[in-house]
Design an enzyme around this catalytic site. Structure first.
Site, short mmCIF file in Angstrom:
data_model
loop_
_atom_site.label_atom_id
_atom_site.label_comp_id
_atom_site.label_asym_id
_atom_site.label_seq_id
_atom_site.Cartn_x
_atom_site.Cartn_y
_atom_site.Cartn_z
N ASP A 59 38.06 27.85 19.32
CA ASP A 59 37.09 28.02 20.41
C ASP A 59 36.06 26.90 20.46
O ASP A 59 35.07 27.00 21.20
CB ASP A 59 36.37 29.36 20.28
CG ASP A 59 35.55 29.47 19.00
OD1 ASP A 59 35.75 28.65 18.08
OD2 ASP A 59 34.71 30.39 18.90
N ASP A 87 41.58 30.51 15.88
CA ASP A 87 40.14 30.27 16.02
C ASP A 87 39.94 28.83 16.49
O ASP A 87 39.53 27.96 15.74
CB ASP A 87 39.45 30.52 14.67
CG ASP A 87 37.94 30.35 14.74
OD1 ASP A 87 37.39 30.39 15.86
OD2 ASP A 87 37.31 30.16 13.69
N LYS A 94 42.98 24.19 8.83
CA LYS A 94 42.24 23.33 9.75
C LYS A 94 42.73 21.90 9.58
O LYS A 94 42.84 21.41 8.45
CB LYS A 94 40.73 23.39 9.48
CG LYS A 94 40.08 24.74 9.76
CD LYS A 94 38.60 24.69 9.41
CE LYS A 94 37.91 26.02 9.72
NZ LYS A 94 36.48 26.01 9.29
N ASP A 121 32.94 35.95 8.88
CA ASP A 121 33.03 34.73 8.08
C ASP A 121 31.70 34.49 7.39
O ASP A 121 30.69 34.21 8.05
CB ASP A 121 33.39 33.55 8.99
CG ASP A 121 33.57 32.24 8.21
OD1 ASP A 121 33.52 32.28 6.97
OD2 ASP A 121 33.77 31.20 8.87
N LYS A 141 34.58 36.59 16.30
CA LYS A 141 34.37 36.17 14.92
C LYS A 141 32.88 36.07 14.68
O LYS A 141 32.18 35.34 15.40
CB LYS A 141 35.05 34.83 14.66
CG LYS A 141 34.83 34.27 13.26
CD LYS A 141 35.64 33.02 13.05
CE LYS A 141 35.32 32.35 11.73
NZ LYS A 141 36.17 31.17 11.48
N LYS A 145 29.71 35.09 12.32
CA LYS A 145 29.21 34.36 11.16
C LYS A 145 28.17 35.23 10.46
O LYS A 145 27.26 35.78 11.10
CB LYS A 145 28.58 33.04 11.60
CG LYS A 145 29.58 32.04 12.18
CD LYS A 145 30.51 31.49 11.12
CE LYS A 145 31.34 30.34 11.64
NZ LYS A 145 32.21 29.76 10.60
#
Length: 334
Positions: free
Chosen positions: A305, A303, A253, A182, A154, A156
């Site tokens: 991590d 996600d 989340k 993202d 992923k 950023k």
């Protein structure tokens, strides 16, 4: 005289865990994960939950800790998850208490968490994304090379004119990895017009939160070769209707939903609405990730991590083998 039932006691802890290096997103950078832990002691049996107050949503460590502590009398009187849902709004404070109540119930009853939550089966191992924070393209190339065996990366991004170079640098140095990106609300309208097709050519699968949450009506009806994922635009159950026509993926989340209870309900509702599910996290310890493992079963993207980004996790922590994440041991949570 009968012996009084043990009084539940609430304890609130504010802790800090160093991050390995510096973690950067479009809104800024940090070198530590500041978390708040709620502990509920019932006759020596302790349930715990961890949250990460997030300034983007108007939260601070101090205020979240105070909001949790303010419910000490309610907890002592037997506050349950249903009552908690009316006592606090979705957010970090409710997350810590909700997860502590789940943990406490599992430990008091001896019933596995997945059965308490009416899940179909015990949780299995998951493959999590590994996140590369924003940096210069050559630095992100080095990070990709160091993690070239990771199945899912992923990235950023920042919306500063260098995003295409960043993704190309990562792709060149991790040719076999699946990629998601993202922007953390950092893109402009021009980025939205020009970047998706080019990112698709580089094998990117999904673009998370390209525009600010308040500006994402621009996604309505937009033709894009890649699906968009809602993060800052998605909070609890009541946010799902606002995603229609804009997003095909929703990032759930626990710090946004307010805990495992609403996260599980939101996952069911999102799937019923035809949305794919991503289960994400803030940068935090294994204690924060553990409840999310139950939500992440069967999710399109995982996600979780956070502990892999820390210089030091709590012990005991989750077991990772590379980016394969195993369900928590009850000594940690559940």
């Amino acid at each position: 005289m009968s012996k009084a039932e043990p009084r539940r006691r609430l304890r609130v802890l504010c802790e800090s865990f160093p991050i390995r290096g510096t973690f950067r997103i479009s809104r800024g950078a940090k070198t530590e994960a500041r978390v708040v832990v709620a502990e509920i002691d019932d006759g020596g049996v302790v349930g715990r939950g961890e949250c990460v107050p997030y300034a983007r949503y108007g939260e601070s460590v101090e205020q979240v800790a105070a909001d949790i502590a303010a419910l000490a009398d309610a907890v002592a009187a037997g506050l349950d998850r249903a009552g908690l849902r009316t006592a606090l709004p979705p957010g970090a404070a409710r997350n810590a208490l909700d997860c502590a109540l789940w943990d406490l119930e599992a430990k008091l009853t001896g019933v596995p968490l997945w059965q308490l939550a009416d899940l179909e089966a015990a949780p299995g191992p998951l493959t999590t994304c590994f996140t590369l924070s924003i940096d210069r393209p050559e630095i992100m190339a080095d990070s990709a090379r160091a993690n070239c065996g990771t199945p899912l990366l992923k990235l950023k991004l920042a919306g500063d004119g260098l995003d295409l170079e960043r993704v190309r640098a990562v792709r060149d140095n991790a040719p076999a990895a699946r990629l998601v990106v993202d922007a953390n609300e950092g893109w402009s309208q021009e980025d939205l017009r020009s970047l998706p097709a080019r990112l698709a050519d580089l094998g990117v699968e999904m673009i998370e939160q390209p525009l600010p949450a308040g500006a994402d009506d621009a996604l309505l009806g937009l033709a894009s070769p890649l699906p968009f994922g809602a993060d800052e635009s998605a909070h609890g159950l009541d946010s799902l209707d606002g995603l229609r026509g804009k997003y095909r993926v929703v990032n759930i989340k626990l710090d946004k939903t307010g805990g495992l209870t609403e996260a599980l309900a939101m996952k069911c509702a999102a799937e019923a609405a035809g949305l794919e599910v991503m289960v994400g996290c803030m940068v935090a310890t294994s204690l924060a990730m553990a409840p999310a493992v139950y939500v992440a079963q069967g999710a399109r993207y995982v996600d979780l991590d956070g502990p892999l980004l820390l210089a030091r996790d709590r012990a005991p922590g989750l077991r990772f083998q590379g980016t394969t994440l195993y369900p928590p041991d009850p000594a940690l949570w559940g």
